[in-house]
Scaffold this motif. Sequence first.
Motif, PDB file in Angstrom:
ATOM      1  N   LEU A   1       8.508 -34.673  52.900  1.00 51.03           N
ATOM      2  CA  LEU A   1       8.486 -33.350  53.514  1.00 51.03           C
ATOM      3  C   LEU A   1       7.191 -32.608  53.201  1.00 51.03           C
ATOM      4  CD1 LEU A   1      12.182 -32.452  52.749  1.00 51.03           C
ATOM      5  CD2 LEU A   1      11.189 -32.674  55.039  1.00 51.03           C
ATOM      6  N   GLN A   2       6.683 -32.762  51.985  1.00 50.98           N
ATOM      7  CA  GLN A   2       5.453 -32.061  51.634  1.00 50.98           C
ATOM      8  C   GLN A   2       4.232 -32.646  52.333  1.00 50.98           C
ATOM      9  OE1 GLN A   2       4.708 -30.248  47.746  1.00 50.98           O
ATOM     10  NE2 GLN A   2       6.580 -31.264  47.032  1.00 50.98           N
ATOM     11  N   SER A   3       4.357 -33.841  52.899  1.00 50.52           N
ATOM     12  CA  SER A   3       3.266 -34.346  53.730  1.00 50.52           C
ATOM     13  C   SER A   3       3.248 -33.648  55.084  1.00 50.52           C
ATOM     14  CB  SER A   3       3.401 -35.861  53.920  1.00 50.52           C
ATOM     15  OG  SER A   3       4.478 -36.176  54.766  1.00 50.52           O
ATOM     16  N   CYS A   4       4.331 -32.969  55.430  1.00 53.43           N
ATOM     17  CA  CYS A   4       4.410 -32.204  56.679  1.00 53.43           C
ATOM     18  C   CYS A   4       4.038 -30.745  56.456  1.00 53.43           C
ATOM     19  CB  CYS A   4       5.819 -32.291  57.257  1.00 53.43           C
ATOM     20  SG  CYS A   4       6.379 -33.968  57.616  1.00 53.43           S
ATOM     21  N   LEU A   5       4.427 -30.198  55.311  1.00 57.90           N
ATOM     22  CA  LEU A   5       4.078 -28.823  54.936  1.00 57.90           C
ATOM     23  C   LEU A   5       4.062 -28.772  53.420  1.00 57.90           C
ATOM     24  CD1 LEU A   5       3.595 -25.836  55.785  1.00 57.90           C
ATOM     25  CD2 LEU A   5       6.055 -25.494  55.525  1.00 57.90           C
ATOM     26  N   HIS A   6       2.912 -28.455  52.858  1.00 59.00           N
ATOM     27  CA  HIS A   6       2.799 -28.481  51.396  1.00 59.00           C
ATOM     28  C   HIS A   6       3.403 -27.220  50.802  1.00 59.00           C
ATOM     29  CE1 HIS A   6       1.410 -30.026  47.613  1.00 59.00           C
ATOM     30  NE2 HIS A   6       0.942 -28.827  47.320  1.00 59.00           N
ATOM     31  N   SER A   7       4.733 -27.216  50.772  1.00 61.39           N
ATOM     32  CA  SER A   7       5.490 -26.120  50.174  1.00 61.39           C
ATOM     33  C   SER A   7       6.640 -26.724  49.391  1.00 61.39           C
ATOM     34  CB  SER A   7       6.038 -25.187  51.263  1.00 61.39           C
ATOM     35  OG  SER A   7       7.049 -24.347  50.729  1.00 61.39           O
ATOM     36  N   PRO A   8       6.572 -26.729  48.057  1.00 55.23           N
ATOM     37  CA  PRO A   8       7.670 -27.301  47.264  1.00 55.23           C
ATOM     38  C   PRO A   8       9.022 -26.659  47.558  1.00 55.23           C
ATOM     39  CG  PRO A   8       5.724 -26.966  45.906  1.00 55.23           C
ATOM     40  CD  PRO A   8       5.435 -26.316  47.231  1.00 55.23           C
ATOM     41  N   ARG A   9       9.026 -25.341  47.762  1.00 56.90           N
ATOM     42  CA  ARG A   9      10.297 -24.660  48.034  1.00 56.90           C
ATOM     43  C   ARG A   9      10.903 -25.144  49.348  1.00 56.90           C
ATOM     44  NH1 ARG A   9      11.891 -20.025  50.860  1.00 56.90           N
ATOM     45  NH2 ARG A   9      13.646 -18.886  49.917  1.00 56.90           N
ATOM     46  N   TRP A  10      10.081 -25.232  50.389  1.00 59.44           N
ATOM     47  CA  TRP A  10      10.538 -25.713  51.700  1.00 59.44           C
ATOM     48  C   TRP A  10      11.081 -27.127  51.588  1.00 59.44           C
ATOM     49  CZ3 TRP A  10       8.442 -29.509  55.105  1.00 59.44           C
ATOM     50  CH2 TRP A  10       8.851 -29.413  56.452  1.00 59.44           C
ATOM     51  N   ALA A  11      10.357 -27.976  50.863  1.00 60.88           N
ATOM     52  CA  ALA A  11      10.780 -29.367  50.710  1.00 60.88           C
ATOM     53  C   ALA A  11      12.095 -29.460  49.944  1.00 60.88           C
ATOM     54  CB  ALA A  11       9.690 -30.169  50.003  1.00 60.88           C
TER      55      ALA A  11
ATOM     56  N   ASN B   1      17.885 -39.428  54.845  1.00 60.50           N
ATOM     57  CA  ASN B   1      19.152 -38.924  54.316  1.00 60.50           C
ATOM     58  C   ASN B   1      19.549 -39.601  53.011  1.00 60.50           C
ATOM     59  OD1 ASN B   1      19.830 -36.921  56.192  1.00 60.50           O
ATOM     60  ND2 ASN B   1      20.758 -38.393  57.607  1.00 60.50           N
ATOM     61  N   ASP B   2      19.228 -40.890  52.869  1.00 59.50           N
ATOM     62  CA  ASP B   2      19.674 -41.671  51.716  1.00 59.50           C
ATOM     63  C   ASP B   2      18.646 -41.765  50.602  1.00 59.50           C
ATOM     64  OD1 ASP B   2      22.024 -42.129  53.089  1.00 59.50           O
ATOM     65  OD2 ASP B   2      21.410 -44.098  53.841  1.00 59.50           O
ATOM     66  N   ALA B   3      17.428 -41.322  50.842  1.00 62.86           N
ATOM     67  CA  ALA B   3      16.346 -41.478  49.863  1.00 62.86           C
ATOM     68  C   ALA B   3      16.602 -40.617  48.626  1.00 62.86           C
ATOM     69  CB  ALA B   3      15.007 -41.094  50.491  1.00 62.86           C
ATOM     70  N   PRO B   4      16.121 -41.059  47.451  1.00 67.14           N
ATOM     71  CA  PRO B   4      16.175 -40.191  46.266  1.00 67.14           C
ATOM     72  C   PRO B   4      15.473 -38.868  46.536  1.00 67.14           C
ATOM     73  CG  PRO B   4      15.527 -42.431  45.669  1.00 67.14           C
ATOM     74  CD  PRO B   4      15.518 -42.370  47.175  1.00 67.14           C
ATOM     75  N   GLY B   5      15.937 -37.814  45.885  1.00 68.93           N
ATOM     76  CA  GLY B   5      15.397 -36.487  46.122  1.00 68.93           C
ATOM     77  C   GLY B   5      13.886 -36.389  46.039  1.00 68.93           C
ATOM     78  N   PRO B   6      13.254 -36.918  44.978  1.00 70.23           N
ATOM     79  CA  PRO B   6      11.790 -36.817  44.888  1.00 70.23           C
ATOM     80  C   PRO B   6      11.072 -37.505  46.045  1.00 70.23           C
ATOM     81  CG  PRO B   6      12.723 -37.332  42.740  1.00 70.23           C
ATOM     82  CD  PRO B   6      13.845 -37.451  43.732  1.00 70.23           C
ATOM     83  N   ASP B   7      11.608 -38.641  46.515  1.00 69.05           N
ATOM     84  CA  ASP B   7      10.981 -39.337  47.642  1.00 69.05           C
ATOM     85  C   ASP B   7      11.084 -38.508  48.917  1.00 69.05           C
ATOM     86  OD1 ASP B   7      10.367 -41.409  45.974  1.00 69.05           O
ATOM     87  OD2 ASP B   7      11.975 -42.726  46.664  1.00 69.05           O
TER      88      ASP B   7
END
Length: 201
Positions: free
Chosen positions: A65-75, A54-60
């Motif tokens: 999230l992309q390590s769970c599903l490689h979709s930039p839009r989803w992330a 919740n507190d992490a910078p957006g890119p982090d």
Amino acid sequence: MTSQLSQHPPTTLTRRPRGATLPAHRLPELPGRVAIPEQSRGTPGTPPPLEWFNDAPGPDAERVLQSCLHSPRWARLLAGHRPYPDTASLLAAADEAAYDLPPEEIAEALASERLPSLPEDTYSAAHTALNAAHAAYEAKFGHVFVLCLDGVPEDEVLDRVLENIRSRLANDPEDEHQITKDQLRLLARERLTNTLRGAGP
């Protein structure tokens, strides 16, 4: 944290040649991993994974999230709706965002899926049967076969995979596309759940 989150490199969609393989029910260890701090009883001030997310910078957060599903839009969608009050809320949002992925995002996610190798002591007939099944599937549908194996005992994985590939080969492309989307969603949910438990994907 003690267990690290493996993540796919987000910049390439080039597929590496595969040898004898199993389906992508987990991701391989890759360089450039992103660590989520695990809650520690002995180290004051170490946040639990959901709090860190919740507190992490957006890119982090997006890399996690992309390590769970490689979709930039989803992330981006999930990271942009933080903070989440609890894990159930995050998983529900992950499911909802996955349902709406357009075809190009599905193709990108599928291109990043990698199949872990079979154990060295697997009998050769299994390698042959599995390779043939994967080849037939990819020839018909044009993408890698994916299957969520959450909860399947290790000694049943090979049989479950072969059974599912052979069954799904009978599908028409439209039906199989929907099944593939559902399997990607389930894989993403499983990986995200493991991440938030501190287990990694």
